[in-house]
Design a protein around this motif. Structure first.
Motif, PDB file in Angstrom:
ATOM      1  N   SER B 166       0.837  -1.210   0.000  1.00  0.00           N
ATOM      2  CA  SER B 166       0.000   0.000   0.000  1.00  0.00           C
ATOM      3  C   SER B 166       0.868   1.255   0.000  1.00  0.00           C
ATOM      4  O   SER B 166       1.862   1.352   0.721  1.00  0.00           O
ATOM      5  CB  SER B 166      -0.938   0.018   1.203  1.00  0.00           C
ATOM      6  OG  SER B 166      -0.215   0.203   2.362  1.00  0.00           O
ATOM      7  N   GLY B 167       0.506   2.184  -0.864  1.00  0.00           N
ATOM      8  CA  GLY B 167       1.207   3.461  -0.938  1.00  0.00           C
ATOM      9  C   GLY B 167       2.537   3.406  -1.671  1.00  0.00           C
ATOM     10  O   GLY B 167       3.310   4.353  -1.597  1.00  0.00           O
ATOM     11  N   LEU B 168       2.821   2.289  -2.345  1.00  0.00           N
ATOM     12  CA  LEU B 168       4.107   2.173  -3.045  1.00  0.00           C
ATOM     13  C   LEU B 168       3.902   2.215  -4.561  1.00  0.00           C
ATOM     14  O   LEU B 168       2.853   1.813  -5.063  1.00  0.00           O
ATOM     15  CB  LEU B 168       4.797   0.853  -2.677  1.00  0.00           C
ATOM     16  CG  LEU B 168       5.142   0.633  -1.209  1.00  0.00           C
ATOM     17  CD1 LEU B 168       5.849  -0.703  -1.056  1.00  0.00           C
ATOM     18  CD2 LEU B 168       6.039   1.756  -0.690  1.00  0.00           C
ATOM     19  N   ASP B 169       4.919   2.694  -5.277  1.00  0.00           N
ATOM     20  CA  ASP B 169       4.824   2.697  -6.735  1.00  0.00           C
ATOM     21  C   ASP B 169       4.954   1.250  -7.238  1.00  0.00           C
ATOM     22  O   ASP B 169       5.443   0.378  -6.504  1.00  0.00           O
ATOM     23  CB  ASP B 169       5.918   3.602  -7.321  1.00  0.00           C
ATOM     24  CG  ASP B 169       7.295   3.071  -7.033  1.00  0.00           C
ATOM     25  OD1 ASP B 169       7.745   2.171  -7.749  1.00  0.00           O
ATOM     26  OD2 ASP B 169       7.912   3.534  -6.039  1.00  0.00           O
ATOM     27  N   PRO B 170       4.497   0.965  -8.465  1.00  0.00           N
ATOM     28  CA  PRO B 170       4.471  -0.425  -8.944  1.00  0.00           C
ATOM     29  C   PRO B 170       5.824  -1.134  -8.892  1.00  0.00           C
ATOM     30  O   PRO B 170       5.899  -2.306  -8.518  1.00  0.00           O
ATOM     31  CB  PRO B 170       3.979  -0.299 -10.389  1.00  0.00           C
ATOM     32  CG  PRO B 170       3.229   0.985 -10.431  1.00  0.00           C
ATOM     33  CD  PRO B 170       3.883   1.885  -9.435  1.00  0.00           C
ATOM     34  N   GLN B 171       6.899  -0.399  -9.223  1.00  0.00           N
ATOM     35  CA  GLN B 171       8.220  -1.049  -9.226  1.00  0.00           C
ATOM     36  C   GLN B 171       8.647  -1.449  -7.812  1.00  0.00           C
ATOM     37  O   GLN B 171       9.106  -2.568  -7.583  1.00  0.00           O
ATOM     38  CB  GLN B 171       9.256  -0.088  -9.812  1.00  0.00           C
ATOM     39  CG  GLN B 171       9.283  -0.108 -11.332  1.00  0.00           C
ATOM     40  CD  GLN B 171      10.363   0.813 -11.864  1.00  0.00           C
ATOM     41  OE1 GLN B 171      10.530   1.922 -11.364  1.00  0.00           O
ATOM     42  NE2 GLN B 171      11.073   0.356 -12.872  1.00  0.00           N
ATOM     43  N   ASP B 177       7.444  -7.540  -3.030  1.00  0.00           N
ATOM     44  CA  ASP B 177       6.905  -8.902  -3.220  1.00  0.00           C
ATOM     45  C   ASP B 177       8.030  -9.915  -3.403  1.00  0.00           C
ATOM     46  O   ASP B 177       8.013 -11.000  -2.814  1.00  0.00           O
ATOM     47  CB  ASP B 177       5.986  -8.939  -4.451  1.00  0.00           C
ATOM     48  CG  ASP B 177       4.618  -8.368  -4.160  1.00  0.00           C
ATOM     49  OD1 ASP B 177       4.296  -8.173  -2.970  1.00  0.00           O
ATOM     50  OD2 ASP B 177       3.867  -8.097  -5.118  1.00  0.00           O
ATOM     51  N   GLU B 178       9.012  -9.534  -4.228  1.00  0.00           N
ATOM     52  CA  GLU B 178      10.139 -10.451  -4.475  1.00  0.00           C
ATOM     53  C   GLU B 178      10.921 -10.712  -3.194  1.00  0.00           C
ATOM     54  O   GLU B 178      11.352 -11.831  -2.933  1.00  0.00           O
ATOM     55  CB  GLU B 178      11.059  -9.864  -5.550  1.00  0.00           C
ATOM     56  CG  GLU B 178      10.463  -9.960  -6.945  1.00  0.00           C
ATOM     57  CD  GLU B 178      11.273  -9.214  -8.005  1.00  0.00           C
ATOM     58  OE1 GLU B 178      10.898  -9.314  -9.177  1.00  0.00           O
ATOM     59  OE2 GLU B 178      12.263  -8.524  -7.647  1.00  0.00           O
ATOM     60  N   LEU B 179      11.053  -9.639  -2.418  1.00  0.00           N
ATOM     61  CA  LEU B 179      11.774  -9.766  -1.144  1.00  0.00           C
ATOM     62  C   LEU B 179      11.041 -10.723  -0.198  1.00  0.00           C
ATOM     63  O   LEU B 179      11.663 -11.608   0.416  1.00  0.00           O
ATOM     64  CB  LEU B 179      11.880  -8.365  -0.518  1.00  0.00           C
ATOM     65  CG  LEU B 179      12.787  -8.180   0.664  1.00  0.00           C
ATOM     66  CD1 LEU B 179      14.208  -8.603   0.342  1.00  0.00           C
ATOM     67  CD2 LEU B 179      12.786  -6.713   1.079  1.00  0.00           C
ATOM     68  N   ASN B 199      -1.208  -7.360  -8.553  1.00  0.00           N
ATOM     69  CA  ASN B 199       0.102  -7.838  -9.026  1.00  0.00           C
ATOM     70  C   ASN B 199       0.641  -8.882  -8.062  1.00  0.00           C
ATOM     71  O   ASN B 199       1.218  -9.886  -8.482  1.00  0.00           O
ATOM     72  CB  ASN B 199       1.094  -6.677  -9.106  1.00  0.00           C
ATOM     73  CG  ASN B 199       0.828  -5.790 -10.294  1.00  0.00           C
ATOM     74  OD1 ASN B 199       0.379  -6.267 -11.333  1.00  0.00           O
ATOM     75  ND2 ASN B 199       1.055  -4.506 -10.133  1.00  0.00           N
ATOM     76  N   SER B 200       0.442  -8.633  -6.759  1.00  0.00           N
ATOM     77  CA  SER B 200       0.910  -9.594  -5.752  1.00  0.00           C
ATOM     78  C   SER B 200       0.129 -10.893  -5.884  1.00  0.00           C
ATOM     79  O   SER B 200       0.699 -11.991  -5.806  1.00  0.00           O
ATOM     80  CB  SER B 200       0.697  -9.046  -4.343  1.00  0.00           C
ATOM     81  OG  SER B 200       1.328  -7.820  -4.194  1.00  0.00           O
ATOM     82  N   VAL B 201      -1.189 -10.758  -6.092  1.00  0.00           N
ATOM     83  CA  VAL B 201      -2.036 -11.945  -6.198  1.00  0.00           C
ATOM     84  C   VAL B 201      -1.536 -12.822  -7.357  1.00  0.00           C
ATOM     85  O   VAL B 201      -1.334 -14.030  -7.193  1.00  0.00           O
ATOM     86  CB  VAL B 201      -3.515 -11.542  -6.422  1.00  0.00           C
ATOM     87  CG1 VAL B 201      -4.374 -12.767  -6.737  1.00  0.00           C
ATOM     88  CG2 VAL B 201      -4.056 -10.820  -5.199  1.00  0.00           C
ATOM     89  N   MET B 202      -1.310 -12.188  -8.502  1.00  0.00           N
ATOM     90  CA  MET B 202      -0.896 -12.972  -9.665  1.00  0.00           C
ATOM     91  C   MET B 202       0.582 -13.380  -9.564  1.00  0.00           C
ATOM     92  O   MET B 202       0.959 -14.427 -10.084  1.00  0.00           O
ATOM     93  CB  MET B 202      -1.109 -12.165 -10.968  1.00  0.00           C
ATOM     94  CG  MET B 202      -2.551 -11.700 -11.176  1.00  0.00           C
ATOM     95  SD  MET B 202      -3.820 -12.941 -10.857  1.00  0.00           S
ATOM     96  CE  MET B 202      -3.783 -13.911 -12.325  1.00  0.00           C
TER      97      MET B 202
END
Lengths: 244, 250
Positions: B166-171, B177-179, B199-202
């Motif tokens: 929440s509140g973060l840019d897509p990159q 998520d990767e972390l 994006n996280s869900v997928m």
């Protein structure tokens, strides 16, 4: 409503006095709070006490216009009223505003930004870690501030009396050094310890249970000052009735 | 492994959770998704013990967490790491002190060992040389990463993330998520993520729990989500025209 809040307050205090996880970390916090509450309030308490002492001397001199009463009595009345009432109570009321609102908003902000949740998730007793150092600092530093306040009120009285010509320094010193009853200092210290406890615990309680955001933190801060002030005055009456 | 059995929670007369049962496996990321007010955050708070469920059990490796008192919960809590929505970093402490804090409280590590651990955690989240900064000096993404560094400082067995994107840019969101994915593999921890981010869900949704009106409406993986016929889930996941178009291509 009153009983619900009072019950919650007592339950919070029970958690506050649970055995600390690590005393070393708590000591660090206690000294930090002592510095914040004590040293941080020195100037404010000092200025207020000096002026109150000076004004009290002039007012007592104004009211005691009689050739039958020695001028030294002015110093004696100023000394006893400073020790018994003015220094403990006025210092506590001032500290309720300065320290109480700060404690309440600090803990309240931690609540609304989930910092208290973070402590609890880690397994840390959040009431103990956040509130116990404040209470311990309050019950040690408020008496010290009150002692300082008494001293400065007496000096303020000396200077104010001399500058206004209400009483000579010699008469004033005779008054404040004569027929001193040490028990009055005990009463002042009991008051100071209890007031220190009220200021820190009531403000912490108000902050700890804040729900909402910045607006509610501000409201809790105001509420903590109001409740602390009323509690201080009520406790003042009870202690005076019991001890004198 | 974390199991929840028939969790009920209400606030006043408002039933927020109605009998939720699920199991979350170690080494796997479980996503809890659902619309606003569906009970996701309340479920997470019931699992970590910030709320007490009215009914039901929360089992950490078979141990009923909901029946333990404050002292009995401490050993389990020391294995929990949590990333909060707003990071919940301690304002009065530097980045380094934030990470060292749980170590100081619960371990007998020497000062240099604690510093080494803090540096390792910061390196792990790509935040070297931020040790002496205060939270107010950090960007949103950096705060999240420090939050993750603090969460992993005690080698957690269970990692909880409340809306980490929440509140973060897509990159930055993808980096977070990767972390989380890397750390879950490295620590073999049971990871639960509450999110709205599709994006996280997928991307990392190996196991997804969809909540609707306080009930478990659907459970599956990101591979299955595109082919589901559950109306409420489709409306939630494929709400945007972009996601609808992506689904049509699948």
């Amino acid at each position: 409503m009153f009983f619900t809040n009072f019950g919650k307050y007592l339950l919070l205090l029970k958690s506050v006095f649970r055995k600390p996880e690590k005393w070393k970390i708590y000591w660090k916090e206690i000294f930090h709070e002592m510095n914040s509450i004590g040293v941080g309030s020195l100037i404010l308490v000092g200025i207020i006490s000096t002026f109150i002492g000076a004004v009290m001397t002039m007012q007592i001199a104004f009211q005691l216009v009689s050739d039958l009463i020695p001028n030294s009595i002015i110093g004696q009345i100023n000394r006893d009223s400073s020790i018994l009432e003015l220094s403990p109570t006025i210092s506590a009321l001032v500290l309720a505003g300065k320290v109480g609102s700060s404690i309440s908003s600090q803990i309240g902000s931690m609540r609304v930004t989930e910092q208290i949740d973070a402590l609890e998730i880690m397994g840390i007793n959040a009431p103990g870690y956040l509130i116990l150092p404040k209470i311990l600092a309050g019950i040690t530093m408020v008496p010290m501030l009150v002692i300082l306040s008494i001293g400065l009120a007496l000096i303020g009285g000396l200077v104010g009396g001399a500058l206004s010509g209400a009483v000579t320094p010699a008469d004033y010193v005779t008054g404040i050094t004569g027929t001193f009853n040490g028990y009055t200092l005990w009463v002042a210290m009991v008051k100071a310890i209890i007031f220190g406890f009220i200021i820190t615990s009531v403000s912490s309680y108000q902050g700890f249970y804040v729900q909402g955001g910045a607006l509610e933190v501000g409201q809790a801060s105001t509420k903590s000052v109001v409740i602390s002030c009323i509690s201080i005055l009520a406790a003042d009456y009870v202690i005076t009735a019991v001890m004198l | 492994m974390i199991e929840i059995k028939d969790i009920h929670k209400s606030f006043g007369g408002n039933h927020v959770l109605n009998g939720i049962t699920a199991a979350f496996e170690p080494g796997k990321i479980s996503l809890i998704i659902g619309g606003s007010g569906s009970g996701k955050s309340t479920l997470l708070k019931c699992i970590v013990g910030l709320h007490e469920p009215d009914n039901g059990k929360v089992l950490y490796d078979g141990q009923d967490f909901s029946r333990l008192n404050f002292e009995q919960r401490i050993p389990i809590r020391q294995h929990i790491g949590m990333l909060f929505q707003n990071s919940a970093l301690f304002d009065s402490m530097t980045v380094e002190e934030n990470i060292i804090f749980p170590l100081e409280m619960f371990t007998d590590m020497s000062k240099s060992e604690k510093l080494d651990r803090a540096n390792y955690c910061l390196e792990r989240v790509n935040l070297k040389e931020s040790n002496k900064l205060f939270p107010a000096e950090l960007s949103g993404g950096m705060k999240k990463r420090v939050g993750i560094a603090r969460a992993i400082s005690m080698n957690p067995k269970y990692l909880f993330c409340d809306e980490p994107n929440s509140g973060l840019d897509p990159q930055t969101s993808i980096l977070i998520d990767e972390l989380i994915q890397d750390l879950t593999e490295e620590f073999k921890c049971t990871t639960m993520v509450v999110t709205h981010d599709m994006n996280s869900v997928m991307g990392i949704g190996e196991h997804i729990l969809f909540l609707h009106k306080g009930e478990k409406w659907w459970e599956g993986s990101n591979k299955e989500i595109a082919h589901t016929n559950v109306k409420e889930l489709n409306e939630f996941v494929f709400a945007s025209s972009f996601m609808k178009a992506a689904k049509d291509k699948l």
